[in-house]
Design a protein around this motif. Sequence first.
Motif, PDB file in Angstrom:
ATOM      1  N   ILE A 130      29.979  52.892  62.894  1.00  0.00           N
ATOM      2  CA  ILE A 130      29.837  53.923  62.039  1.00  0.00           C
ATOM      3  C   ILE A 130      31.531  54.664  62.197  1.00  0.00           C
ATOM      4  O   ILE A 130      31.927  54.709  61.104  1.00  0.00           O
ATOM      5  CB  ILE A 130      28.900  54.998  62.288  1.00  0.00           C
ATOM      6  CG1 ILE A 130      27.671  54.150  61.969  1.00  0.00           C
ATOM      7  CG2 ILE A 130      29.400  56.199  61.356  1.00  0.00           C
ATOM      8  CD1 ILE A 130      26.248  55.299  62.084  1.00  0.00           C
ATOM      9  N   ALA A 131      32.213  54.591  63.478  1.00  0.00           N
ATOM     10  CA  ALA A 131      33.252  54.938  63.506  1.00  0.00           C
ATOM     11  C   ALA A 131      34.475  54.301  62.736  1.00  0.00           C
ATOM     12  O   ALA A 131      35.425  54.716  62.217  1.00  0.00           O
ATOM     13  CB  ALA A 131      33.511  55.381  65.017  1.00  0.00           C
ATOM     14  N   GLU A 132      34.181  52.927  62.870  1.00  0.00           N
ATOM     15  CA  GLU A 132      34.960  51.852  62.408  1.00  0.00           C
ATOM     16  C   GLU A 132      35.112  51.820  60.853  1.00  0.00           C
ATOM     17  O   GLU A 132      36.167  52.101  60.306  1.00  0.00           O
ATOM     18  CB  GLU A 132      34.543  50.604  62.836  1.00  0.00           C
ATOM     19  CG  GLU A 132      35.294  49.302  62.065  1.00  0.00           C
ATOM     20  CD  GLU A 132      36.576  48.759  62.325  1.00  0.00           C
ATOM     21  OE1 GLU A 132      37.033  49.417  63.329  1.00  0.00           O
ATOM     22  OE2 GLU A 132      37.180  48.168  61.610  1.00  0.00           O
ATOM     23  N   ILE A 133      33.666  52.179  60.318  1.00  0.00           N
ATOM     24  CA  ILE A 133      33.727  52.210  58.940  1.00  0.00           C
ATOM     25  C   ILE A 133      34.420  53.659  58.083  1.00  0.00           C
ATOM     26  O   ILE A 133      34.969  53.416  56.966  1.00  0.00           O
ATOM     27  CB  ILE A 133      32.386  51.824  58.021  1.00  0.00           C
ATOM     28  CG1 ILE A 133      31.323  52.911  58.696  1.00  0.00           C
ATOM     29  CG2 ILE A 133      32.109  50.489  58.246  1.00  0.00           C
ATOM     30  CD1 ILE A 133      29.996  52.643  57.886  1.00  0.00           C
ATOM     31  N   SER A 134      34.159  54.644  58.998  1.00  0.00           N
ATOM     32  CA  SER A 134      34.622  55.896  58.434  1.00  0.00           C
ATOM     33  C   SER A 134      36.314  55.895  58.306  1.00  0.00           C
ATOM     34  O   SER A 134      36.737  56.600  57.596  1.00  0.00           O
ATOM     35  CB  SER A 134      34.181  57.037  59.342  1.00  0.00           C
ATOM     36  OG  SER A 134      34.835  56.805  60.520  1.00  0.00           O
ATOM     37  N   GLU A 135      36.977  54.899  58.895  1.00  0.00           N
ATOM     38  CA  GLU A 135      38.236  54.585  58.857  1.00  0.00           C
ATOM     39  C   GLU A 135      38.595  53.335  57.916  1.00  0.00           C
ATOM     40  O   GLU A 135      39.681  53.138  57.845  1.00  0.00           O
ATOM     41  CB  GLU A 135      38.821  54.559  60.162  1.00  0.00           C
ATOM     42  CG  GLU A 135      39.022  55.864  60.882  1.00  0.00           C
ATOM     43  CD  GLU A 135      39.347  55.490  62.522  1.00  0.00           C
ATOM     44  OE1 GLU A 135      39.680  54.511  62.801  1.00  0.00           O
ATOM     45  OE2 GLU A 135      39.019  56.501  63.167  1.00  0.00           O
ATOM     46  N   THR A 136      37.688  52.760  57.351  1.00  0.00           N
ATOM     47  CA  THR A 136      37.840  51.355  56.492  1.00  0.00           C
ATOM     48  C   THR A 136      37.622  51.862  54.962  1.00  0.00           C
ATOM     49  O   THR A 136      36.659  52.282  54.587  1.00  0.00           O
ATOM     50  CB  THR A 136      36.803  50.406  56.976  1.00  0.00           C
ATOM     51  OG1 THR A 136      37.037  50.436  58.233  1.00  0.00           O
ATOM     52  CG2 THR A 136      37.269  49.210  56.406  1.00  0.00           C
ATOM     53  N   GLU A 137      38.680  51.380  54.243  1.00  0.00           N
ATOM     54  CA  GLU A 137      38.731  51.529  52.936  1.00  0.00           C
ATOM     55  C   GLU A 137      37.563  50.591  52.283  1.00  0.00           C
ATOM     56  O   GLU A 137      37.655  49.269  52.693  1.00  0.00           O
ATOM     57  CB  GLU A 137      40.192  51.222  52.398  1.00  0.00           C
ATOM     58  CG  GLU A 137      40.328  51.510  50.873  1.00  0.00           C
ATOM     59  CD  GLU A 137      40.410  52.891  50.820  1.00  0.00           C
ATOM     60  OE1 GLU A 137      40.149  53.391  49.572  1.00  0.00           O
ATOM     61  OE2 GLU A 137      40.874  53.928  51.461  1.00  0.00           O
ATOM     62  N   PRO A 138      36.689  51.050  51.505  1.00  0.00           N
ATOM     63  CA  PRO A 138      35.709  50.231  50.935  1.00  0.00           C
ATOM     64  C   PRO A 138      36.436  49.347  49.788  1.00  0.00           C
ATOM     65  O   PRO A 138      37.339  49.854  49.189  1.00  0.00           O
ATOM     66  CB  PRO A 138      34.556  50.842  50.255  1.00  0.00           C
ATOM     67  CG  PRO A 138      34.857  52.060  50.475  1.00  0.00           C
ATOM     68  CD  PRO A 138      36.224  52.395  51.140  1.00  0.00           C
ATOM     69  N   PRO A 139      35.947  48.101  49.310  1.00  0.00           N
ATOM     70  CA  PRO A 139      34.700  47.444  49.620  1.00  0.00           C
ATOM     71  C   PRO A 139      34.880  46.628  51.148  1.00  0.00           C
ATOM     72  O   PRO A 139      35.996  46.351  51.391  1.00  0.00           O
ATOM     73  CB  PRO A 139      34.462  46.193  48.700  1.00  0.00           C
ATOM     74  CG  PRO A 139      35.651  46.023  48.056  1.00  0.00           C
ATOM     75  CD  PRO A 139      36.620  47.177  48.096  1.00  0.00           C
ATOM     76  N   PHE A 140      33.879  46.576  51.902  1.00  0.00           N
ATOM     77  CA  PHE A 140      33.873  45.698  52.994  1.00  0.00           C
ATOM     78  C   PHE A 140      32.643  45.231  53.318  1.00  0.00           C
ATOM     79  O   PHE A 140      31.600  45.502  52.411  1.00  0.00           O
ATOM     80  CB  PHE A 140      34.467  46.646  54.428  1.00  0.00           C
ATOM     81  CG  PHE A 140      33.515  47.736  54.587  1.00  0.00           C
ATOM     82  CD1 PHE A 140      32.230  47.956  54.995  1.00  0.00           C
ATOM     83  CD2 PHE A 140      33.970  49.178  54.148  1.00  0.00           C
ATOM     84  CE1 PHE A 140      31.592  49.008  55.112  1.00  0.00           C
ATOM     85  CE2 PHE A 140      33.343  50.169  54.289  1.00  0.00           C
ATOM     86  CZ  PHE A 140      32.055  50.152  54.827  1.00  0.00           C
ATOM     87  N   VAL A 141      32.539  44.470  54.318  1.00  0.00           N
ATOM     88  CA  VAL A 141      31.101  43.315  54.329  1.00  0.00           C
ATOM     89  C   VAL A 141      30.461  43.651  55.791  1.00  0.00           C
ATOM     90  O   VAL A 141      31.197  43.798  56.766  1.00  0.00           O
ATOM     91  CB  VAL A 141      31.494  42.027  54.128  1.00  0.00           C
ATOM     92  CG1 VAL A 141      30.247  41.072  54.352  1.00  0.00           C
ATOM     93  CG2 VAL A 141      32.177  41.878  53.013  1.00  0.00           C
ATOM     94  N   VAL A 142      29.195  43.977  55.759  1.00  0.00           N
ATOM     95  CA  VAL A 142      28.501  44.131  57.055  1.00  0.00           C
ATOM     96  C   VAL A 142      27.620  43.069  57.282  1.00  0.00           C
ATOM     97  O   VAL A 142      26.836  42.642  56.327  1.00  0.00           O
ATOM     98  CB  VAL A 142      27.857  45.507  57.028  1.00  0.00           C
ATOM     99  CG1 VAL A 142      27.117  45.420  58.337  1.00  0.00           C
ATOM    100  CG2 VAL A 142      28.712  46.800  57.050  1.00  0.00           C
ATOM    101  N   LYS A 143      27.877  42.316  58.269  1.00  0.00           N
ATOM    102  CA  LYS A 143      27.007  40.944  58.384  1.00  0.00           C
ATOM    103  C   LYS A 143      26.066  41.315  60.018  1.00  0.00           C
ATOM    104  O   LYS A 143      26.761  41.614  60.832  1.00  0.00           O
ATOM    105  CB  LYS A 143      27.771  40.033  58.488  1.00  0.00           C
ATOM    106  CG  LYS A 143      28.549  39.618  57.375  1.00  0.00           C
ATOM    107  CD  LYS A 143      29.116  38.179  57.395  1.00  0.00           C
ATOM    108  CE  LYS A 143      29.990  37.861  56.191  1.00  0.00           C
ATOM    109  NZ  LYS A 143      30.739  36.775  56.085  1.00  0.00           N
ATOM    110  N   ALA A 144      24.729  40.728  59.774  1.00  0.00           N
ATOM    111  CA  ALA A 144      24.082  40.497  60.994  1.00  0.00           C
ATOM    112  C   ALA A 144      24.421  39.358  61.600  1.00  0.00           C
ATOM    113  O   ALA A 144      24.954  38.384  61.188  1.00  0.00           O
ATOM    114  CB  ALA A 144      22.830  40.452  60.775  1.00  0.00           C
ATOM    115  N   ASP A 145      24.818  39.440  63.104  1.00  0.00           N
ATOM    116  CA  ASP A 145      25.373  38.359  63.749  1.00  0.00           C
ATOM    117  C   ASP A 145      24.508  37.175  63.713  1.00  0.00           C
ATOM    118  O   ASP A 145      25.365  36.102  63.708  1.00  0.00           O
ATOM    119  CB  ASP A 145      25.503  38.672  65.239  1.00  0.00           C
ATOM    120  CG  ASP A 145      26.433  37.942  65.928  1.00  0.00           C
ATOM    121  OD1 ASP A 145      27.428  37.442  65.563  1.00  0.00           O
ATOM    122  OD2 ASP A 145      25.950  37.343  67.109  1.00  0.00           O
TER     123      ASP A 145
END
Length: 426
Positions: A130-145
């Motif tokens: 969550i800390a990572e995405i709070s610093e990431t400009e959307p759009p981005f992609v979240v994937k289950a490993d």
Amino acid sequence: MKVLVVGGGGREHALCWKISQSPLVEKTYCAPGNAGISRHAECVAIGVGDFDSLAQFVKKESVDLTVVGPEQPLCEGITDFFEKEGLLVFGPSKAAAELEGSKSFSKNLMKKYGIPTGGYSVFTDIGQAIAEISETEPPFVVKADGLAAGKGVIICASQAEGEEALRSMMERGAFGEAGTKVVIEEFLTGEEASFFAFTDGENILPLEPSQDHKPIFDGDKGPNTGGMGAYTPAPVVTDQLRQRIIDEVMVPTVRAMKSEGRAYRGILYAGLMIKDDDLKVLEFNCRFGDPEAQPLLMKMESDIVPILYSIARGEMKTDPIEWKEGFCVCVVMASRGYPGSYDKGVELKELMDFPDTRETVVFHAGTAFSEGKLVTSGGRVLGITSLGDTIEGSIRSAYKAVDSISDENLIYRTDIGKKALLRIGR
Ligand code: AMP
Ligand code: GLY
């Protein structure tokens, strides 16, 4: 020779159709198969995860070669199991199939060996993710490993969507064990293409480029599916780009896997994003694509069996594959409601007597026989596949067949092949 194909979707129907045409093959079996496959192979009621029963069947019937279609049994080690039993099998080992089975393994490998891919980071701790995405400009992609039946990729348009995706995977276990580790990736834009190569762990034998259509609706709108149609060749992959894919992606990946002590034997599938001269790998898969296998195998002139057999023996024939002239397109017909919930067991009235021709083959994905009737048994039901001299001609033939099969229970995209048509102009 006797061949067993493991699986029961459109890809496995195309494999059985192609394998059973080989003069080397006297008998083709498919486990578990489907209604359409039973025209080309004897279907055996054994599930793809029941390695013991599959191996017993192979021994009892003296099957010479087993060809594995889907990723699940490969990632669970069917190849290792068969090889321990002394049986010949086409498909990568469990350690090699991790290229598809773990997105973090695949991204780390690409990074280590300089194979072009988008930026990413890997998390097992939700707070850090969550800390990572709070610093990431959307759009981005979240994937289950891990493997998530094609559903573990969430494209997030906002940080709130990203947080929700992370919570569903890491806190609520939406994909079970597969989502306890996540990869957060840079969002890539461009046109997607699929590239396949046979490999014995050392040499590669590339196929013609192809293209899938993942979203459910025309114009690439709506949620992603397993694939609503495909065609080959894909003009987005120019001759120059094709060579770069071989030199910058396929050969280095096969070499990298060997260096890692995970020699990859089977068919390697690279999902690519192409934007002008920029080429990036979205993902690797450890098997044929579905629906890409349908047009690729229909267009393949060469006998596939010597290739599969030689790879299973660890010594691939490297004569280039010969292809039929022209263009081949597959339009998927799916159950109404797919990729959400849909009914099964719906009768396919128009299909019962639909004849395959030299030009058009109806590959079955989710079909079964029930009380003498042909019925639906899955989300993707059919892959109407047509070969033509031109892009336009093959699209016209495929949709002519789609029109005559179509009823209110089946849905399909009306623009399969349009991207190729726009590029080539005929
Ligand atoms: P994958 O299973 O990783 O191939 O993802 C399935 C689909 O999600 C791909 O075919 C793309 O359409 C989309 N996708 C995956 N990763 C990305 C990315 N980094 N950027 C944009 N789209 C992506
Ligand atoms: N064509 C998409 C897949 O096979 O994963």
